[in-house]
Design a protein around this motif. Sequence first.
Motif, PDB file in Angstrom:
ATOM      1  N   LYS A  91       0.842  -0.995  -0.074  1.00 22.80           N
ATOM      2  CA  LYS A  91      -0.329   0.009  -0.466  1.00 22.80           C
ATOM      3  C   LYS A  91       0.843   1.241   0.118  1.00 22.80           C
ATOM      4  O   LYS A  91       0.603   2.923  -0.046  1.00 22.80           O
ATOM      5  N   GLN A 151       4.880  -5.239  10.471  1.00 20.00           N
ATOM      6  CA  GLN A 151       3.918  -5.991  10.333  1.00 20.00           C
ATOM      7  C   GLN A 151       4.117  -7.476  11.089  1.00 20.00           C
ATOM      8  O   GLN A 151       4.764  -7.914  10.334  1.00 20.00           O
ATOM      9  N   LEU A 277      20.621  -1.055  -0.673  1.00 16.44           N
ATOM     10  CA  LEU A 277      19.600  -0.551  -1.415  1.00 16.44           C
ATOM     11  C   LEU A 277      19.330   0.061  -0.224  1.00 16.44           C
ATOM     12  O   LEU A 277      18.415  -0.632   0.658  1.00 16.44           O
TER      13      LEU A 277
HETATM   14  P1  B4P Z   1       7.419  -5.098   6.812  1.00  8.50           P
HETATM   15  O1  B4P Z   1       8.506  -6.080   6.541  1.00  8.50           O
HETATM   16  O2  B4P Z   1       6.575  -5.425   8.538  1.00  8.50           O
HETATM   17  O3  B4P Z   1       7.959  -3.355   7.434  1.00  8.50           O
HETATM   18  P2  B4P Z   1       8.942  -2.197   6.123  1.00  8.50           P
HETATM   19  O4  B4P Z   1       8.701  -3.018   4.687  1.00  8.50           O
HETATM   20  O5  B4P Z   1       9.795  -2.403   6.511  1.00  8.50           O
HETATM   21  O6  B4P Z   1       7.936  -0.900   5.686  1.00  8.50           O
HETATM   22  P3  B4P Z   1       7.462  -0.548   6.707  1.00  8.50           P
HETATM   23  O7  B4P Z   1       6.870   0.156   7.089  1.00  8.50           O
HETATM   24  O8  B4P Z   1       8.999  -0.358   8.057  1.00  8.50           O
HETATM   25  O9  B4P Z   1       8.171   0.992   6.471  1.00  8.50           O
HETATM   26  P4  B4P Z   1       9.593   1.981   6.379  1.00  8.50           P
HETATM   27  O10 B4P Z   1       9.522   2.974   6.268  1.00  8.50           O
HETATM   28  O11 B4P Z   1      10.538   1.136   6.663  1.00  8.50           O
HETATM   29  O12 B4P Z   1       6.802  -4.612   5.803  1.00  8.50           O
HETATM   30  C1  B4P Z   1       4.971  -4.472   6.241  1.00  8.50           C
HETATM   31  C2  B4P Z   1       5.020  -4.057   4.514  1.00  8.50           C
HETATM   32  O13 B4P Z   1       3.537  -3.517   4.599  1.00  8.50           O
HETATM   33  C3  B4P Z   1       5.025  -2.648   4.990  1.00  8.50           C
HETATM   34  O14 B4P Z   1       5.703  -2.508   3.275  1.00  8.50           O
HETATM   35  C4  B4P Z   1       3.830  -1.670   4.495  1.00  8.50           C
HETATM   36  O15 B4P Z   1       4.295  -0.521   3.602  1.00  8.50           O
HETATM   37  C5  B4P Z   1       2.815  -2.320   4.257  1.00  8.50           C
HETATM   38  N1  B4P Z   1       1.696  -2.228   4.219  1.00  8.50           N
HETATM   39  C6  B4P Z   1       0.709  -1.740   5.283  1.00  8.50           C
HETATM   40  N2  B4P Z   1      -0.231  -1.107   5.488  1.00  8.50           N
HETATM   41  C7  B4P Z   1      -0.477  -2.298   4.384  1.00  8.50           C
HETATM   42  C8  B4P Z   1      -1.744  -2.422   3.853  1.00  8.50           C
HETATM   43  N3  B4P Z   1      -2.989  -1.979   4.143  1.00  8.50           N
HETATM   44  N4  B4P Z   1      -1.611  -3.305   2.588  1.00  8.50           N
HETATM   45  C9  B4P Z   1      -0.716  -3.218   1.996  1.00  8.50           C
HETATM   46  N5  B4P Z   1       0.393  -3.462   2.836  1.00  8.50           N
HETATM   47  C10 B4P Z   1       0.817  -2.639   3.506  1.00  8.50           C
HETATM   48  O16 B4P Z   1       9.658   1.772   4.316  1.00  8.50           O
HETATM   49  C11 B4P Z   1       8.299   2.340   3.398  1.00  8.50           C
HETATM   50  C12 B4P Z   1       8.191   1.508   2.596  1.00  8.50           C
HETATM   51  O17 B4P Z   1       9.575   1.665   1.808  1.00  8.50           O
HETATM   52  C13 B4P Z   1       7.920   0.215   2.684  1.00  8.50           C
HETATM   53  O18 B4P Z   1       6.622  -0.023   1.642  1.00  8.50           O
HETATM   54  C14 B4P Z   1       8.960  -0.344   2.948  1.00  8.50           C
HETATM   55  O19 B4P Z   1       9.014  -1.954   1.803  1.00  8.50           O
HETATM   56  C15 B4P Z   1       9.644   0.344   1.261  1.00  8.50           C
HETATM   57  N6  B4P Z   1      10.854   0.375   1.589  1.00  8.50           N
HETATM   58  C16 B4P Z   1      11.859  -0.234   2.288  1.00  8.50           C
HETATM   59  N7  B4P Z   1      12.970   0.041   1.958  1.00  8.50           N
HETATM   60  C17 B4P Z   1      13.243   0.429   0.696  1.00  8.50           C
HETATM   61  C18 B4P Z   1      14.501   0.828   0.105  1.00  8.50           C
HETATM   62  N8  B4P Z   1      15.534   0.292  -0.521  1.00  8.50           N
HETATM   63  N9  B4P Z   1      13.953   0.729  -1.305  1.00  8.50           N
HETATM   64  C19 B4P Z   1      13.138   0.444  -2.017  1.00  8.50           C
HETATM   65  N10 B4P Z   1      11.337   0.470  -0.805  1.00  8.50           N
HETATM   66  C20 B4P Z   1      12.240   0.465  -0.093  1.00  8.50           C
END
Ligand code: B4P
Length: 318
Positions: A91, A151, A277
């Motif tokens: 999302k 999550q 990354l």
């Molecule tokens: P997690 O494994 O729990 O956490 P995360 O990807 O590290 O993302 P976080 O939420 O901590 O956000 P961050 O600021 O680090 O994954 C949960 C995932 O579920 C998240 O990706 C979240 O976006 C997604 N999500 C939450 N609610 C949702 C819903 N209702 N439906 C569908 N999906 C949902 O990072 C911000 C964003 O950047 C995240 O999307 C992350 O994956 C992405 N990201 C982090 N590092 C990156 C990189 N180096 N390059 C590109 N993208 C990157």
Amino acid sequence: MGIELKAKIASKYAKGVESGDVHFTQSDSKKVKDSESGFQYVVTHAPSLLKKPERADAEASKRNPFAEPEPELTVCEDLYDLGQYKLLLNKFPVVPEHLLLVTREVKPQTAPLEPQDLLTSYRLLQDLDDEDEQVRNLIFYNCGKTSGSSQDHKHLQMLRWPKNFVAFQDRLCSGKEHFIPDMRSEPLQDKKLSFAHFVVPLPEDPEAVTEDLLAMTFVSLLQRTLTFFQDWTNERPNLETGYNVLMTRQWLCLVPRSQSKSNELDIGFNATGYAGLVLVKHEEVWNKILEEPQVVNRLMLECGFPNTAGVSATEYHY
Ligand code: B4P
């Protein structure tokens, strides 16, 4: 299946962005080189992630978004008809078409990957990678709180690999054959990097990549990864088990994690950081990394464990 699935993802994503169900975050990316190790990083600056308190973190505390995902984000209710996984759009993506492979049954994000998780991930890579078009993907699993996960419902993620980017895992595995690490052979680990990481090349022939091969390779890397949490119990008794799993069609890599965020700079890492990354939210951190890319290697150590290259399994196996 590959072409059909690609089309389904592209169309779902385009509709999701248009309807506002997918919240795409704009960012700047730069490739930098660490002159000490020779490694490349793709550093992505997404300052608007800071201004969105309503996003993932806030949602996480309210409900499990993966138990009943939004239909607008659901690409497949039952991926490959296995009765095991949903395929969702992230999302809050920073990269278009960022996917989530979510277990249909509620399982914890602290559970290790199962053989079927590994094989399904490999199948997704096979379906979505395209050598002719230079499309490559990374599948990753952030296991445990210290790994950067937010999550708690078990999910893997899939991101498109930046064009012409060579990760340290690629360099390590270049020209090497697949093997299953045992008492005589250690996984690959690059001495130039500060942090512990365990890498094994996967067979070039996809037919050779079976569920058993993936499971045995994963377990051999997991054994080494878990050793750290036993060895450090005296110094840090409250240390929670956490690690990142990274997989491309070329290799499988595990990285034990000691903390999700750095104390030195205001930055956190999930698995993607350990492919080079690096996602940055704060301007001063972005400037610092561009000026001095070597700092990344130091931050990775702070959030991981010291490199064990050259140490044989018998010396740290439990
Ligand atoms: P997690 O494994 O729990 O956490 P995360 O990807 O590290 O993302 P976080 O939420 O901590 O956000 P961050 O600021 O680090 O994954 C949960 C995932 O579920 C998240 O990706 C979240 O976006 C997604 N999500 C939450 N609610 C949702 C819903 N209702 N439906 C569908 N999906 C949902 O990072 C911000 C964003 O950047 C995240 O999307 C992350 O994956 C992405 N990201 C982090 N590092 C990156 C990189 N180096 N390059 C590109 N993208 C990157």
